[in-house]
Structure formats: structure tokens, C-alpha cells
Scaffold this motif. Structure first.
Motif, PDB file in Angstrom:
ATOM      1  N   ALA A   1       0.882  -1.288  -0.050  1.00 14.46           N
ATOM      2  CA  ALA A   1      -0.095  -0.033   0.061  1.00 14.46           C
ATOM      3  C   ALA A   1       0.894   1.144  -0.082  1.00 14.46           C
ATOM      4  O   ALA A   1       0.483   2.406  -0.554  1.00 14.46           O
ATOM      5  CB  ALA A   1      -1.017  -0.076   1.240  1.00 14.46           C
ATOM      6  N   ASP A   2       2.112   1.321   0.646  1.00 16.19           N
ATOM      7  CA  ASP A   2       2.841   2.421   0.776  1.00 16.19           C
ATOM      8  C   ASP A   2       3.381   2.936  -0.680  1.00 16.19           C
ATOM      9  O   ASP A   2       3.551   4.323  -0.740  1.00 16.19           O
ATOM     10  CB  ASP A   2       4.224   2.029   1.375  1.00 16.19           C
ATOM     11  CG  ASP A   2       4.994   3.281   1.948  1.00 16.19           C
ATOM     12  OD1 ASP A   2       4.688   4.356   2.373  1.00 16.19           O
ATOM     13  OD2 ASP A   2       6.364   3.213   1.335  1.00 16.19           O
ATOM     14  N   ASP A   3       3.571   2.066  -1.681  1.00 15.34           N
ATOM     15  CA  ASP A   3       3.844   2.602  -3.003  1.00 15.34           C
ATOM     16  C   ASP A   3       2.746   3.516  -3.616  1.00 15.34           C
ATOM     17  O   ASP A   3       2.875   4.300  -4.349  1.00 15.34           O
ATOM     18  CB  ASP A   3       4.426   1.577  -3.798  1.00 15.34           C
ATOM     19  CG  ASP A   3       5.697   0.751  -3.333  1.00 15.34           C
ATOM     20  OD1 ASP A   3       6.843   1.475  -3.220  1.00 15.34           O
ATOM     21  OD2 ASP A   3       5.598  -0.278  -2.714  1.00 15.34           O
ATOM     22  N   GLU A   4       1.519   3.183  -3.299  1.00 18.06           N
ATOM     23  CA  GLU A   4       0.484   3.781  -3.791  1.00 18.06           C
ATOM     24  C   GLU A   4       0.132   5.002  -3.234  1.00 18.06           C
ATOM     25  O   GLU A   4      -0.071   5.966  -3.832  1.00 18.06           O
ATOM     26  CB  GLU A   4      -0.904   2.829  -3.690  1.00 18.06           C
ATOM     27  CG  GLU A   4      -0.898   1.450  -4.353  1.00 18.06           C
ATOM     28  CD  GLU A   4      -0.469   1.676  -5.845  1.00 18.06           C
ATOM     29  OE1 GLU A   4      -1.143   2.404  -6.530  1.00 18.06           O
ATOM     30  OE2 GLU A   4       0.229   0.743  -6.399  1.00 18.06           O
ATOM     31  N   ILE A   5       0.532   5.192  -1.955  1.00 16.34           N
ATOM     32  CA  ILE A   5       0.398   6.394  -1.254  1.00 16.34           C
ATOM     33  C   ILE A   5       1.423   7.343  -1.534  1.00 16.34           C
ATOM     34  O   ILE A   5       1.143   8.407  -1.612  1.00 16.34           O
ATOM     35  CB  ILE A   5       0.449   5.935   0.198  1.00 16.34           C
ATOM     36  CG1 ILE A   5      -0.756   5.153   0.939  1.00 16.34           C
ATOM     37  CG2 ILE A   5       0.661   7.448   1.282  1.00 16.34           C
ATOM     38  CD1 ILE A   5      -0.593   4.729   2.366  1.00 16.34           C
ATOM     39  N   ILE A   6       2.667   6.441  -1.879  1.00 18.42           N
ATOM     40  CA  ILE A   6       3.654   7.645  -2.213  1.00 18.42           C
ATOM     41  C   ILE A   6       3.286   8.262  -3.560  1.00 18.42           C
ATOM     42  O   ILE A   6       3.712   9.399  -3.807  1.00 18.42           O
ATOM     43  CB  ILE A   6       4.963   6.920  -2.427  1.00 18.42           C
ATOM     44  CG1 ILE A   6       5.563   6.452  -1.282  1.00 18.42           C
ATOM     45  CG2 ILE A   6       6.153   7.477  -3.319  1.00 18.42           C
ATOM     46  CD1 ILE A   6       6.803   5.598  -1.425  1.00 18.42           C
ATOM     47  N   GLU A   7       2.672   7.434  -4.654  1.00 14.11           N
ATOM     48  CA  GLU A   7       2.275   7.973  -5.961  1.00 14.11           C
ATOM     49  C   GLU A   7       1.364   9.414  -5.934  1.00 14.11           C
ATOM     50  O   GLU A   7       1.484  10.236  -6.523  1.00 14.11           O
ATOM     51  CB  GLU A   7       1.768   7.155  -6.510  1.00 14.11           C
ATOM     52  CG  GLU A   7       2.450   5.961  -7.245  1.00 14.11           C
ATOM     53  CD  GLU A   7       3.564   6.856  -8.436  1.00 14.11           C
ATOM     54  OE1 GLU A   7       2.966   7.597  -9.097  1.00 14.11           O
ATOM     55  OE2 GLU A   7       4.752   6.281  -8.300  1.00 14.11           O
ATOM     56  N   VAL A   8       0.479   9.170  -4.793  1.00  8.41           N
ATOM     57  CA  VAL A   8      -0.515  10.387  -4.657  1.00  8.41           C
ATOM     58  C   VAL A   8       0.215  11.420  -3.684  1.00  8.41           C
ATOM     59  O   VAL A   8      -0.297  12.680  -4.081  1.00  8.41           O
ATOM     60  CB  VAL A   8      -1.842   9.966  -3.908  1.00  8.41           C
ATOM     61  CG1 VAL A   8      -2.571   8.874  -4.643  1.00  8.41           C
ATOM     62  CG2 VAL A   8      -1.578   9.727  -2.267  1.00  8.41           C
TER      63      VAL A   8
ATOM     64  N   LYS B   1       3.426  12.555  -4.678  1.00  9.56           N
ATOM     65  CA  LYS B   1       4.361  13.143  -5.475  1.00  9.56           C
ATOM     66  C   LYS B   1       4.044  14.621  -5.922  1.00  9.56           C
ATOM     67  O   LYS B   1       5.040  15.168  -6.175  1.00  9.56           O
ATOM     68  CB  LYS B   1       4.516  12.102  -6.827  1.00  9.56           C
ATOM     69  CG  LYS B   1       5.476  10.872  -6.729  1.00  9.56           C
ATOM     70  CD  LYS B   1       5.703  10.129  -7.745  1.00  9.56           C
ATOM     71  CE  LYS B   1       6.621   9.003  -7.471  1.00  9.56           C
ATOM     72  NZ  LYS B   1       7.076   8.189  -8.711  1.00  9.56           N
ATOM     73  N   PRO B   2       2.685  14.763  -6.342  1.00  8.54           N
ATOM     74  CA  PRO B   2       2.603  15.929  -6.891  1.00  8.54           C
ATOM     75  C   PRO B   2       2.962  17.278  -5.976  1.00  8.54           C
ATOM     76  O   PRO B   2       3.195  18.241  -6.303  1.00  8.54           O
ATOM     77  CB  PRO B   2       1.058  16.100  -7.300  1.00  8.54           C
ATOM     78  CG  PRO B   2       0.849  14.529  -7.671  1.00  8.54           C
ATOM     79  CD  PRO B   2       1.595  13.880  -6.748  1.00  8.54           C
ATOM     80  N   LEU B   3       2.829  17.033  -4.683  1.00  3.36           N
ATOM     81  CA  LEU B   3       3.003  17.820  -3.573  1.00  3.36           C
ATOM     82  C   LEU B   3       4.538  17.806  -3.305  1.00  3.36           C
ATOM     83  O   LEU B   3       5.195  18.960  -2.773  1.00  3.36           O
ATOM     84  CB  LEU B   3       2.308  17.610  -2.286  1.00  3.36           C
ATOM     85  CG  LEU B   3       1.018  17.743  -2.344  1.00  3.36           C
ATOM     86  CD1 LEU B   3       0.182  17.399  -1.000  1.00  3.36           C
ATOM     87  CD2 LEU B   3       0.590  19.461  -2.466  1.00  3.36           C
ATOM     88  N   GLY B   4       5.413  16.742  -3.505  1.00  5.79           N
ATOM     89  CA  GLY B   4       6.648  16.834  -3.179  1.00  5.79           C
ATOM     90  C   GLY B   4       7.010  16.711  -1.495  1.00  5.79           C
ATOM     91  O   GLY B   4       7.941  17.366  -1.365  1.00  5.79           O
ATOM     92  N   MET B   5       6.251  16.254  -0.776  1.00  5.47           N
ATOM     93  CA  MET B   5       6.362  16.310   0.435  1.00  5.47           C
ATOM     94  C   MET B   5       5.739  15.154   1.196  1.00  5.47           C
ATOM     95  O   MET B   5       4.798  14.759   0.534  1.00  5.47           O
ATOM     96  CB  MET B   5       5.542  17.783   1.118  1.00  5.47           C
ATOM     97  CG  MET B   5       4.314  17.971   0.812  1.00  5.47           C
ATOM     98  SD  MET B   5       3.570  19.481   1.182  1.00  5.47           S
ATOM     99  CE  MET B   5       3.878  19.365   3.075  1.00  5.47           C
ATOM    100  N   GLU B   6       6.075  14.928   2.327  1.00  4.50           N
ATOM    101  CA  GLU B   6       5.480  13.797   3.252  1.00  4.50           C
ATOM    102  C   GLU B   6       5.549  14.184   4.472  1.00  4.50           C
ATOM    103  O   GLU B   6       6.423  14.954   4.962  1.00  4.50           O
ATOM    104  CB  GLU B   6       6.370  12.403   3.088  1.00  4.50           C
ATOM    105  CG  GLU B   6       6.245  11.635   1.780  1.00  4.50           C
ATOM    106  CD  GLU B   6       7.211  10.546   1.842  1.00  4.50           C
ATOM    107  OE1 GLU B   6       6.668   9.363   2.075  1.00  4.50           O
ATOM    108  OE2 GLU B   6       8.365  10.718   1.679  1.00  4.50           O
TER     109      GLU B   6
END
Length: 370
Positions: free
Chosen positions: A248-255, A257-262
């Protein structure tokens, strides 16, 4: 109710996400909206594949479904194949996300349903984005972070190895990624130490470890391949997204990306979940801090405490290494040039980056192996 469309190849690529395109006439006829997740099956396939739908009135004709060329080749689709298309049952995770956005606290069961439905494609991109946003507002408390980490790990495969299983991981955010390819082989040379290293693609910088190493070698492998590597060499360096480790983490990372932040809580939970899934017992986290880094000096204490608390809960020996940075690691930015940087260190090239070499050796010497 299922319906059928005829397969057609599109002369464009999709990237990492599985997406398909149908005509707006068919979309309206069957109640499909752009952004919906659907499951598709065809002759020769044992289980349905989940795709994200896009709609068009020009690219494909009514009665057709278009697949991007990278997905077409990967799935061995044949032109004109009848595709059976069906809807995915609504995700049970929706109520849990709604509860969080209203200020409630999520239980382990809530996180498990969310992670499971993200991983199996039942939770669409929009709802996954809402969940990712909840990491900023209202945010997660200490117990929620532990539950999220456990759920991320438990909804995928768990690798198990005997003895000391060590790893090094950078939180990223700084251009230049030559440290990991130097540290991991050196650590793997220690007797009776297993090093199963996975990395991600770039989120907040021009290139991540996976992007760089893909210049010179494949980064996607099956679990059987990985087991063979460990038996032969006690080490592997692979793209984590190619495995079912905390999927699931890779899917969350994808959404994100446009913000460039976590959020700090989310990226710490994400990283530790991967370490749990890798069977890691000893790890050093490289945390670059400074004006050009993802983390400021003021934020380091929170990052360090969060890593130590979560790793301690799961029995992982951890060192959180603070590394002051004022610029890039080495002299180059971009996959190919960064790759050249770490190879020059191995070659003792006169123009190698001494800073990159020193930083790598400090991390090796600090790794808590006992």
C-alpha cells in the motif's frame, strides 16, 4: 454488472500506474467515471487485474478499451481480445477515512482495512489522497503511528532470515544518491550479516537510489530471485515497489508525488514498515538536515525520537544518524551522473568526491551491528 469491450493498444506509456481508456459513450452507458477503479479479466488470465479508468471521446472508439503500450506488453494483451470489465465493491476503508477526517482516532483494524484496500485496488486514488492528507490534518498520534506501521507491513509479504539482518536507509530529500550503493556492499562483506536492501523511486528529489542503480542493472525481481541472491551473496539491492512488501505504501507515495512532500509521521511509518517486511534486525537511518534537505535541524529531534520509538516497539536495533548538508551528495545530479559518482569512489578515481566517500564510511562504522 459486467460488460465487454475490445482491446486496443495505445501509442503512449502510463508509467507505474495501471490505467486504461474507454470512450465516453461506453462510460456513460455503464456508469463509469474517470478515476474509478475497475477489474478486467480476459482469456488466459487467472485473476482480474485492477485498472484506473480514464475517458475520452477521441482516442478510442465506442466498444473499445485502450491500454498503454507498457501495460500492453507487460500483460501480453492481444489486439481485439474481448475484455470482461466489472466494478469493484465499495471499499470498507471509506468509513475509517471519514472518521479520521472528522477528528477521530483509527484503530489497528481501521488501518489494516485501509492498507489492504489500497493494496488490492479497492480504494481509488481520490480516497487514497484523502487518507494521505489526514497525515497532515488532523495528523496521527503515537498509537496510531504504531498501528499504521504494523498494518502497512502485515498487508504484504514478510521476508524472514536467520541471524543479523542489517540495512541502511536514507530519508532522502537531497540530490545525489551515491551513499547507499557504497554502504550496502561494504556492510555485506561482514561475516554472518545479511543485507536485504530495498529502495524507492524519487518523491522529493531528481533521482532516488532505485532510479540511479537502474542505469547499470535491473532493479525488479521476484521473491525467488531474492532468495537466491541471499543464498549466494547474502545481499540484494532492489526496488521495493517490485515486491509485495508493504504494497500500500507505494500507492500512497504516488498520490504524494505532486506535492513533493510527506508528513514526518507518514514517512517514518512507511520506512519502518518496509524494514519489518524485510526482516531487518539492525538498521541505521541516514537523516540529512539543513536548508536544502527534507528535514530542518529543528525537526531532527522529532524524526529521531519517532524512529527510535517505532523501531524499539518492533524490536529493531536502530541508530539515527544526523548528517549536516549544505548541498548535494557528491558533484552530480541525475541518475547516470550520480551513478558515476559512487563508481568513482570504488575506483579511487582522483576526481572522486571525498565528501561522499567519507560520509559513506562514517555510516558503515556507525551501523549498530552486535
Amino acid at each position: 454488472m459486467a460488460f465487454y469491450l475490445s482491446a486496443r493498444k495505445l501509442d503512449i506509456t502510463s508509467g507505474d500506474a495501471l490505467t486504461c481508456v474507454i470512450n465516453e459513450f461506453d462510460a456513460n452507458e455503464h456508469g463509469v467515471r474517470a478515476g474509478d477503479n475497475i477489474k478486467i479479466i480476459w482469456d488466459g488470465l487467472s485473476e482480474p487485474v485492477v485498472f484506473i479508468v480514464d475517458t475520452t471521446d477521441t482516442i478510442v472508439d465506442p466498444g473499445e478499451i485502450g491500454f498503454h503500450e507498457d501495460d500492453w506488453d507487460k500483460l501480453s494483451i492481444v489486439y481485439g481480445t474481448p475484455m470482461e470489465i466489472d466494478f469493484i465493491e465499495p471499499s470498507e476503508a471509506t468509513s475509517a477515512i471519514r472518521k479520521k477526517l472528522r477528528g477521530g482516532r483509527l484503530t489497528y483494524d481501521d488501518f489494516y482495512i485501509i492498507m489492504q484496500d489500497i493494496a488490492n485496488g479497492k480504494l481509488n486514488t481520490k480516497l487514497t489522497t484523502f487518507f494521505a492528507g489526514a497525515g497532515y490534518s488532523p495528523g496521527f498520534d503515537e498509537e496510531e503511528i504504531l498501528n499504521m506501521t504494523k498494518a502497512l507491513a502485515n498487508t504484504g509479504e514478510i521476508l524472514k532470515f536467520e541471524g543479523i539482518v542489517a540495512d541502511k536507509h536514507s530519508i532522502g530529500g537531497v540530490a545525489g544518491k551515491g551513499v547507499t550503493p557504497i554502504v550496502i556492499p561494504v556492510v555485506a562483506s561482514f561475516e554472518e550479516v545479511i543485507v536485504p536492501n530495498t529502495s524507492t523511486r524519487a518523491v522529493t528529489s531528481a533521482s532516488a537510489t532505485t532510479d540511479m542503480l537502474e542505469v547499470i542493472m535491473p532493479m525488479s525481481f521476484s521473491r525467488k530471485n531474492l532468495e537466491d541472491m541471499i543464498k549466494k551473496s547474502k545481499v540484494f539491492m532492489v526496488w521495493g515497489g517490485g515486491l509485495a512488501l508493504a504494497p500500500a505504501d507505494d500507492e500512497i507515495i504516488e498520490v504524494q508525488k505532486p506535492l513533493g512532500m510527506e508528513s514526518i509521521d507518514k514517512f517514518v511509518s512507511s520506512i519502518v514498515a518496509k524494514k519489518i517486511a524485510q526482516g531487518v534486525t539492525h538498521v541505521i537511518f541516514d537523516v540529512p538536515v539543513g536548508g536544502s534537505a527534507k528535514i530542518s535541524g529543528d525537526e531532527f529531534s522529532k524524526v529521531k525520537n519517532t524512529f527510535e520509538r517505532i523501531c524499539g516497539h518492533f524490536g529493531i536495533n536502530v541508530i539515527v544518524h544526523k548528517r549536516e548538508v549544505t548541498g548535494i551528495d557528491g558533484f552530480a545530479v541525475g541518475p547516470a551522473l550520480e551513478c558515476r559518482e559512487f563508481l568513482r569512489v570504488y575506483e579511487r578515481h582522483p576526481e572522486r568526491s571525498l565528501q561522499l566517500e567519507e560520509d559513506s564510511l562514517v555510516l558503515v562504522s556507525t551501523l549498530p551491528i552486535s
